[in-house]
Design a protein around this motif. Structure first.
Motif, PDB file in Angstrom:
ATOM      1  N   GLU A  25      61.975  84.879  69.939  1.00 21.53           N
ATOM      2  CA  GLU A  25      62.911  84.141  70.770  1.00 21.53           C
ATOM      3  C   GLU A  25      64.307  84.391  70.227  1.00 21.53           C
ATOM      4  O   GLU A  25      64.540  84.301  69.027  1.00 21.53           O
ATOM      5  N   THR A  27      68.226  83.257  70.310  1.00 17.81           N
ATOM      6  CA  THR A  27      69.121  82.168  70.679  1.00 17.81           C
ATOM      7  C   THR A  27      70.514  82.455  70.141  1.00 17.81           C
ATOM      8  O   THR A  27      70.677  83.195  69.171  1.00 17.81           O
ATOM      9  N   ASP A  39      72.404  75.292  70.638  1.00 11.23           N
ATOM     10  CA  ASP A  39      71.586  76.494  70.610  1.00 11.23           C
ATOM     11  C   ASP A  39      71.154  76.801  72.034  1.00 11.23           C
ATOM     12  O   ASP A  39      70.568  75.961  72.706  1.00 11.23           O
ATOM     13  N   CYS A  41      69.050  79.500  74.377  1.00  7.18           N
ATOM     14  CA  CYS A  41      68.092  80.614  74.381  1.00  7.18           C
ATOM     15  C   CYS A  41      68.541  81.648  75.404  1.00  7.18           C
ATOM     16  O   CYS A  41      68.820  81.322  76.553  1.00  7.18           O
TER      17      CYS A  41
END
Length: 94
Positions: A25, A27, A39, A41
């Protein structure tokens, strides 16, 4: 050695890549005066994705890391985008 998190310093933000169960992932961390730290994504990369879709997501990450040009493309060379993609794949375990 397995890498679980990498932080790349971008022009305006820090980009963090961390390992998940399915892959990685990506971010970005933004610090604003009004909202504080956020944060956001920007990409999920699965281990079983094809190379073209991983490259497209690496291009979006490169826009954050290197900035954009006048046509809103990543201000990075093809090899710079491949470097970003290699780091994402290394964290994801691809």
């Amino acid at each position: 050695m397995t890498i679980k998190t990498i932080v790349i310093e971008g022009i305006n933000q820090d980009v963090s890549i961390r390992r998940t169960e399915r892959g990685a992932e990506v971010t970005i961390e933004q610090n604003t005066r009004h909202a504080g730290r956020q944060d956001i994504c920007i990409a999920h990369i699965a281990r079983d994705e094809d190379r073209e879709s991983r490259y497209a997501k690496a291009t979006e990450v490169a826009k954050v890391v290197y900035g954009t040009d006048r046509q809103s493309r990543a201000a990075a060379t093809n090899s710079m985008i491949h470097d970003v993609m290699n780091e994402i794949e290394r964290v994801a375990g691809c």
